[in-house]
Design a protein around this motif. Structure first.
Motif, PDB file in Angstrom:
ATOM      1  N   TRP A  33       2.929  -1.440  -0.520  1.00  0.00           N
ATOM      2  CA  TRP A  33       3.535  -0.122  -0.323  1.00  0.00           C
ATOM      3  C   TRP A  33       2.713   0.707   0.650  1.00  0.00           C
ATOM      4  O   TRP A  33       3.251   1.335   1.560  1.00  0.00           O
ATOM      5  N   ALA A  36       3.147  -0.701   4.115  1.00  0.00           N
ATOM      6  CA  ALA A  36       4.494  -0.454   4.640  1.00  0.00           C
ATOM      7  C   ALA A  36       4.661   0.993   5.093  1.00  0.00           C
ATOM      8  O   ALA A  36       5.357   1.260   6.076  1.00  0.00           O
ATOM      9  N   ILE A  40       5.792   0.429   9.028  1.00  0.00           N
ATOM     10  CA  ILE A  40       7.212   0.605   9.342  1.00  0.00           C
ATOM     11  C   ILE A  40       7.455   1.747  10.328  1.00  0.00           C
ATOM     12  O   ILE A  40       8.176   1.558  11.310  1.00  0.00           O
TER      13      ILE A  40
END
Length: 63
Positions: A33, A36, A40
């Protein structure tokens, strides 16, 4: 903070699905998490730049 808790819960459930513990999955979920959240947006940003460069290279004479 809530995202970390959700990631830990999901990671724990995935890791505990084999009937053993799930602590490693919780740690892996939180690590994924956190990665990301950084990766991202960077991928989207650089992808938009690359798309813009290609678009201008192909359609720059039309404008």
């Amino acid at each position: 903070m809530i995202g970390d808790a959700i990631a830990a819960f999901v990671g724990h459930k995935i890791d505990a699905s084999d009937g053993e513990g799930g602590a490693v999955g919780a740690v892996a979920g939180v690590a994924a998490w956190k990665a990301a959240k950084t990766v991202i947006p960077a991928v989207l940003f650089f992808g938009a730049i690359a798309w813009g460069i290609q678009y201008l290279a192909n359609h720059g004479d039309d404008a």
